[in-house]
Structures are given as C-alpha cells and as structure tokens.
Write an enzyme that holds these catalytic residues in place. Structure first.
Site, PDB file in Angstrom:
ATOM      1  N   ASN A   1     -10.205   7.887   7.210  1.00 38.70           N
ATOM      2  CA  ASN A   1     -10.042   6.429   7.215  1.00 38.70           C
ATOM      3  C   ASN A   1     -10.513   5.793   8.522  1.00 38.70           C
ATOM      4  O   ASN A   1     -10.875   4.614   8.545  1.00 38.70           O
ATOM      5  CB  ASN A   1      -8.564   6.049   7.044  1.00 38.70           C
ATOM      6  CG  ASN A   1      -7.940   6.550   5.764  1.00 38.70           C
ATOM      7  OD1 ASN A   1      -6.746   6.831   5.724  1.00 38.70           O
ATOM      8  ND2 ASN A   1      -8.720   6.671   4.698  1.00 38.70           N
TER       9      ASN A   1
ATOM     10  N   ASP B   1      -9.653  -1.344  -3.926  1.00 34.89           N
ATOM     11  CA  ASP B   1     -10.974  -0.744  -4.147  1.00 34.89           C
ATOM     12  C   ASP B   1     -11.132  -0.218  -5.574  1.00 34.89           C
ATOM     13  O   ASP B   1     -11.904   0.694  -5.818  1.00 34.89           O
ATOM     14  CB  ASP B   1     -11.228   0.385  -3.148  1.00 34.89           C
ATOM     15  CG  ASP B   1     -10.287   1.564  -3.336  1.00 34.89           C
ATOM     16  OD1 ASP B   1      -9.315   1.437  -4.105  1.00 34.89           O
ATOM     17  OD2 ASP B   1     -10.537   2.620  -2.719  1.00 34.89           O
TER      18      ASP B   1
ATOM     19  N   LYS C   1       0.434   3.718   5.804  1.00 36.36           N
ATOM     20  CA  LYS C   1      -0.454   2.683   6.329  1.00 36.36           C
ATOM     21  C   LYS C   1       0.280   1.368   6.579  1.00 36.36           C
ATOM     22  O   LYS C   1      -0.057   0.625   7.515  1.00 36.36           O
ATOM     23  CB  LYS C   1      -1.622   2.458   5.373  1.00 36.36           C
ATOM     24  CG  LYS C   1      -2.625   3.598   5.344  1.00 36.36           C
ATOM     25  CD  LYS C   1      -3.799   3.289   4.431  1.00 36.36           C
ATOM     26  CE  LYS C   1      -4.806   4.445   4.423  1.00 36.36           C
ATOM     27  NZ  LYS C   1      -5.952   4.170   3.512  1.00 36.36           N
TER      28      LYS C   1
ATOM     29  N   ASP D   1       0.858  -1.187   0.000  1.00 34.57           N
ATOM     30  CA  ASP D   1       0.000   0.000   0.000  1.00 34.57           C
ATOM     31  C   ASP D   1       0.889   1.230   0.000  1.00 34.57           C
ATOM     32  O   ASP D   1       1.878   1.279   0.728  1.00 34.57           O
ATOM     33  CB  ASP D   1      -0.901   0.021   1.238  1.00 34.57           C
ATOM     34  CG  ASP D   1      -2.092   0.961   1.092  1.00 34.57           C
ATOM     35  OD1 ASP D   1      -1.861   2.163   0.856  1.00 34.57           O
ATOM     36  OD2 ASP D   1      -3.243   0.519   1.210  1.00 34.57           O
TER      37      ASP D   1
ATOM     38  N   CYS E   1     -15.093   3.500  -2.497  1.00 38.75           N
ATOM     39  CA  CYS E   1     -15.660   3.832  -1.194  1.00 38.75           C
ATOM     40  C   CYS E   1     -15.579   5.333  -0.926  1.00 38.75           C
ATOM     41  O   CYS E   1     -16.441   5.898  -0.258  1.00 38.75           O
ATOM     42  CB  CYS E   1     -14.927   3.067  -0.089  1.00 38.75           C
ATOM     43  SG  CYS E   1     -15.243   1.291  -0.108  1.00 38.75           S
TER      44      CYS E   1
ATOM     45  N   CYS F   1     -24.180  18.230 -11.442  1.00 39.49           N
ATOM     46  CA  CYS F   1     -25.443  17.999 -12.147  1.00 39.49           C
ATOM     47  C   CYS F   1     -26.285  17.079 -11.268  1.00 39.49           C
ATOM     48  O   CYS F   1     -26.111  17.083 -10.043  1.00 39.49           O
ATOM     49  CB  CYS F   1     -25.207  17.399 -13.536  1.00 39.49           C
ATOM     50  SG  CYS F   1     -24.334  15.827 -13.556  1.00 39.49           S
TER      51      CYS F   1
END
Length: 381
Positions: free
Chosen positions: A77, A137, A93, A69, A195, A335
């Site tokens: 988070n 993700d 992380k 990561d 997410c 929009c």
C-alpha cells in the site's frame, strides 16, 4: 447552488489564524469556513483515495469525518497510500488514518468504522452525515454508495483510479444525474480490474483525492460550479484532462431499496477462484516459494513465449479430462490474458485440486511487470 451545510459558531482567534489563507479568498470568508467546521463527511475507503482525501478535508477545516474501511495496512500500500507508513503495517487503516488527522488538527472529530460496507450497515452508518465520498475500488461498492446516497437524499462525490487514469464526478439525485445514469449496468465481473490486479500510478491518488476534497468543499460552502452532470477525466501520461457531460436518463430505474450488489455486479459467481497479481507472482517466484506453473494456452502460443518452468496443458485437453499430476505446491494457472485460466482454475477445483490460483492479466501482465519469459518449445503433457 445553495450551500449544503449551515454555518457553525464564530471562529476563535486560533482558527482565524489557521485558515487565514483561505478566509481571504474572494467569495469565501469566515461564513464558508464555519460551514466547513459544521460539516459531517463520510468517506468510504482508507486506501489510495481515502488516504489522500481525508487529510485534505481535515486540513481544510471539516469538523467531522467518518472513515469506513475493514482493511489493514500492507507493504504494497505504501507507494500510493501516503497517510500510512512502515510503522502502520498490520494496523487497521482507519486507525492509521485517524492518527494522521489528529496530527493535522486534533480538534477534527474522526468516526472510525472498521467494517466492510454492505446494504445492511451503510444506511445506519450514513445517518447523520451531510455528504458521502466514495473512494472504493470495486463496482458493487460504487453502486451501493450511489443508491444509499439517493435514499439518504445527500450528494455523493465519487472518484476512480486505475493504471494511468482517474475520474471524478458528483451524483446527486434531485439536483442532477446519478452514478446509475452514467453507468446503468456494471461491466462483466471478469473485465473489471482493481488497482491490485491492474496497477496504478501512485501520484494519481493525491491528484484525484485533491479533486474529491475540492468538490466536497464546493458543495458544503456553495462556491464555484460543482461537477454535477459532468465527469472530469485525467490522463496522467499526457497531462491532459477532458470532460464528459451526461444527463438524467428516463431509463434509469428508481432506487427504492438497497439490493445485493455483489449479485448485481456478478461478483459472487467466481468467489471460489483466487487471482494472483502479476507483481505478486513475480515476488513469490523470486522468494523461492514452491509453485507449479500451468500454461493452458495452445502449443504455438507457448512456443512464442512462456514462463520458464511451466508445463503446457491446453484448455481443450483439460476440458477433455486430461489433468496435471497432483502435488502439494500452489498451482498457478495462466493464459495470454486470463479468461482461459479462469475456466481452467474452475475445472481443476471441481476435479479436487485444492491450492489453485490464476494469474490475473495472464502472461501479458507478467511480462509487463518485468517477469522473464522464454521462447523455447516445452514438452506438452
């Protein structure tokens, strides 16, 4: 199914005591525990799923865990990434998660890979691991993880979460279908929510993370029936699970090499467009940041509901050459959902506007996070 990993050396007395509650499980015993101790598992992602699955693996007795990561811990988070705390904000992380593992079991070896996985680096990182867990993700990484696992000849345990739903499955070429048999083509890039932009119920992370760790344990030790050819779908709102069965497709192309997965998933086309999540926009508005809101819907839509203080400039007028006044504030285009605002943001950027973002999910998402809207008619440009 045969165990994935050969057993390591016998357990010492402290290890027997530590794992006593699982050693007594029917069909498990010390040999299974020795297999876990000898296993090497690579986890992609140290966020919502990674921060749940990695401590579970360490507690269960996995001997070596690799974590990939390149992100740092942020305040947003902490509601779901339970291995990180306030003191970790701003830290990588992988470092925060490695310390969580050390607090559980100092003898668990953690390999830190503070990089973004790519076709160039993942094969080298993956070398020497027995199993891959994908907790990413985004679709480019999911296809990359699948193909890298296929070429390495190892199983991939994958999970996905969004809003109130989660999914878990296993992709293992030669033993059953792969991710590509289930998803032969990625969705359009502008329809694939993360997410960050779509939101997630925080308790989904430990729930799905637990499933991921369980499937890894089953594969390593050879117990139970792994999720090969099956996808477990969990709906948190109804507290129901269902199973989707699928098989190997004759139309799935053979994986012979790793490719440009951003290009394959159509991600690169909008690299110059910057989204802003609805919750982030609401935070920035309440913090008093200098923003200009540009509504690119039609007059009747703005009459029904708009964000207070916004200026109306329908997308048709923008395409016809009408531009908003120049300014030094961030220009937030929105929009109803976000397809028109994406087009508008591109036109504005090509017309020389520098600081332009579009509201992901549009006014629907803004209202969904508690943003105030008004119904009075505003003056059009």
């Amino acid at each position: 199914m045969s165990p994935l990993v050969e057993p390591g050396p016998p357990l010492d007395s402290d290890r027997v005591s530590r794992y006593s509650r699982q050693l007594m499980l029917p069909g498990f015993g010390e040999v299974a525990q020795r297999r876990l101790r000898n296993a090497r598992v690579l986890v992609i992602g140290a966020g919502g799923l990674g921060s749940a699955v990695v401590p579970s693996l360490a507690a269960a007795g996995i001997g070596t865990i690799g974590i990939v990561d390149d992100d740092d811990v942020e305040l947003s988070n902490l509601h779901r990434q339970l291995s990180h705390g306030v003191a970790d904000i701003g830290r990588p992380k992988v470092d925060s998660l490695a310390e969580s593992v050390a607090a559980i079991d100092p003898e668990c070896r953690v390999n830190r890979h503070p990089v973004r996985v790519t076709s160039a680096n993942l094969p080298e990182i993956l070398a020497g691991y027995d199993l891959l867990i994908d907790g990413s993700d985004n679709f480019p990484t999911r296809y990359l993880a699948n193909d890298a696992a296929v070429l390495a000849g190892i199983p991939l345990v994958w999970g996905a979460i969004l809003r109130f739903h989660g999914q878990v499955g296993i992709s293992w070429h030669g033993h059953g279908p792969t991710w590509r048999d289930l998803f032969p083509a990625p969705p359009p890039a502008d329809e694939a929510l993360s997410c960050e932009l779509g939101g997630v119920l925080p308790t989904l992370c430990p729930a799905i993370g637990s499933f991921l760790a369980t499937e890894a344990i089953k594969l390593i030790t050879g117990i139970g029936e792994p999720l090969i050819g099956r996808v477990l779908v969990y709906d948190a709102l109804t507290a129901r699970t269902r199973e989707i069965r699928y098989g190997v497709s004759d139309e799935t192309p053979e994986v012979t090499e790793l490719i440009d997965y951003d290009l394959f998933c159509g991600v690169g086309a909008d690299d110059d467009l910057v989204p802003v999540a609805a919750a982030d926009l609401l935070r920035r508005m309440r913090a008093g940041e200098r923003l200009r809101l540009l509504d690119v819907r039609e007059q009747h839509e703005a009459d029904a509901r708009r964000i207070d203080g916004s200026t109306l400039l329908p997308i048709g007028d923008l395409r016809g050459g009408t531009l908003p006044d120049a300014g030094d504030e961030t220009l937030v285009v929105y929009c109803e959902k976000d397809p028109r605002s994406r087009s508008a943001a591109r036109i504005l950027i090509e017309s020389g506007f520098d600081d332009v973002v579009y509201l992901a999910g549009g006014i629907q998402a803004f209202a969904g996070v508690g943003g105030e809207t008004v119904t009075s008619v505003q003056e059009a440009l």
